[in-house]
Design a protein around this motif. Structure first.
Motif, mmCIF file in Angstrom:
data_model
loop_
_atom_site.group_PDB
_atom_site.id
_atom_site.type_symbol
_atom_site.label_atom_id
_atom_site.label_comp_id
_atom_site.label_asym_id
_atom_site.label_seq_id
_atom_site.Cartn_x
_atom_site.Cartn_y
_atom_site.Cartn_z
ATOM 1 N N UNK A 2 0.844 -1.188 0.000
ATOM 2 C CA UNK A 2 0.000 0.000 0.000
ATOM 3 C C UNK A 2 0.884 1.244 0.000
ATOM 4 N N UNK A 3 0.495 2.268 -0.760
ATOM 5 C CA UNK A 3 1.235 3.519 -0.786
ATOM 6 C C UNK A 3 1.863 3.764 -2.143
ATOM 7 N N UNK A 4 3.051 4.362 -2.144
ATOM 8 C CA UNK A 4 3.746 4.663 -3.386
ATOM 9 C C UNK A 4 5.243 4.657 -3.135
ATOM 10 N N UNK A 5 6.007 4.575 -4.208
ATOM 11 C CA UNK A 5 7.462 4.494 -4.101
ATOM 12 C C UNK A 5 8.058 5.883 -4.211
ATOM 13 N N UNK A 6 8.904 6.227 -3.238
ATOM 14 C CA UNK A 6 9.610 7.506 -3.246
ATOM 15 C C UNK A 6 10.787 7.432 -4.214
ATOM 16 N N UNK A 7 11.404 8.560 -4.472
ATOM 17 C CA UNK A 7 12.523 8.637 -5.391
ATOM 18 C C UNK A 7 13.690 7.745 -5.023
ATOM 19 N N UNK A 8 13.872 7.470 -3.729
ATOM 20 C CA UNK A 8 15.002 6.641 -3.296
ATOM 21 C C UNK A 8 14.666 5.148 -3.269
ATOM 22 N N UNK A 10 12.214 3.664 -1.521
ATOM 23 C CA UNK A 10 11.478 3.233 -0.337
ATOM 24 C C UNK A 10 9.990 3.520 -0.523
ATOM 25 N N UNK A 11 9.167 2.827 0.254
ATOM 26 C CA UNK A 11 7.722 3.026 0.192
ATOM 27 C C UNK A 11 7.276 4.093 1.173
ATOM 28 N N UNK A 12 6.354 4.936 0.722
ATOM 29 C CA UNK A 12 5.671 5.871 1.617
ATOM 30 C C UNK A 12 4.289 5.269 1.857
ATOM 31 N N UNK A 13 4.019 4.910 3.082
ATOM 32 C CA UNK A 13 2.756 4.271 3.423
ATOM 33 C C UNK A 13 1.898 5.282 4.184
ATOM 34 N N UNK A 76 4.184 15.350 -12.783
ATOM 35 C CA UNK A 76 4.520 13.960 -13.061
ATOM 36 C C UNK A 76 3.567 13.028 -12.321
ATOM 37 N N UNK A 77 2.988 12.076 -13.058
ATOM 38 C CA UNK A 77 2.108 11.111 -12.410
ATOM 39 C C UNK A 77 2.941 9.997 -11.780
ATOM 40 N N UNK A 78 2.354 9.347 -10.782
ATOM 41 C CA UNK A 78 3.004 8.219 -10.128
ATOM 42 C C UNK A 78 1.945 7.217 -9.711
ATOM 43 N N UNK A 79 2.356 6.003 -9.453
ATOM 44 C CA UNK A 79 1.443 4.924 -9.077
ATOM 45 C C UNK A 79 1.134 4.981 -7.590
ATOM 46 N N UNK A 80 -0.145 4.848 -7.262
ATOM 47 C CA UNK A 80 -0.615 4.875 -5.885
ATOM 48 C C UNK A 80 -1.468 3.631 -5.672
ATOM 49 N N UNK A 97 -1.813 8.818 -10.301
ATOM 50 C CA UNK A 97 -2.260 10.056 -9.666
ATOM 51 C C UNK A 97 -1.205 11.146 -9.851
ATOM 52 N N UNK A 98 -1.637 12.387 -9.650
ATOM 53 C CA UNK A 98 -0.719 13.517 -9.511
ATOM 54 C C UNK A 98 -1.006 14.152 -8.153
#
Length: 125
Positions: A2-8, A10-13, A76-80, A97-98
């Motif tokens: 659950x969440x999204x992947x940060x630039x580094x 890691x996951x942000x939950x 930039x869109x990213x996967x959530x 999402x954006x």
């Protein structure tokens, strides 16, 4: 996950409570005497936005989340990924999402909270 992947990588939950707001996009033709016709606008006529929170996070984690939002903010869109209840049990579903805005609060000591609004988009990633 659950969440999204940060630039580094890691996951942000986010916190467990995510609010969904849905609004249809329509085209309206108004005629005399109060008559009108309505039709859906486009193929993906439901606009969805998600209110997410990251409460009481350490400074390092809050900095990582804020830095990610600064890098992608509104462009930039990213996967959530979210959990979705289904007849066979809980599963996850992923949306593009954006993030158009976010707020950061210094709660106490070295703990920060971040709230953000994600808008669902239909880009090709």
């Amino acid at each position: 996950m659950i969440g999204f992947i940060l630039g580094d990588g890691t996951y942000a939950i986010p916190d467990k409570s995510v609010a969904l707001s849905v609004k249809p996009t329509i085209v309206t033709a108004t005629f005399g005497d109060g008559y009108e016709n309505r039709a859906r606008k486009g193929l993906n006529s439901l606009e969805g936005s998600y209110s997410v929170s990251f409460s009481n996070r350490g400074v390092t984690e809050a900095d990582s989340i804020a830095s990610f939002f600064d890098a992608v903010l509104g462009v930039q869109s990213f996967s959530f990924t979210l959990p979705v209840k289904s007849p066979t049990g809980s599963v996850t579903t992923t949306f593009l999402v954006v993030c158009e805005d976010y707020n950061r609060t210094l709660d106490y000591n070295n703990y920060h909270s971040i709230t953000a609004t994600f808008r669902r988009v239909y880009d090709v990633q």
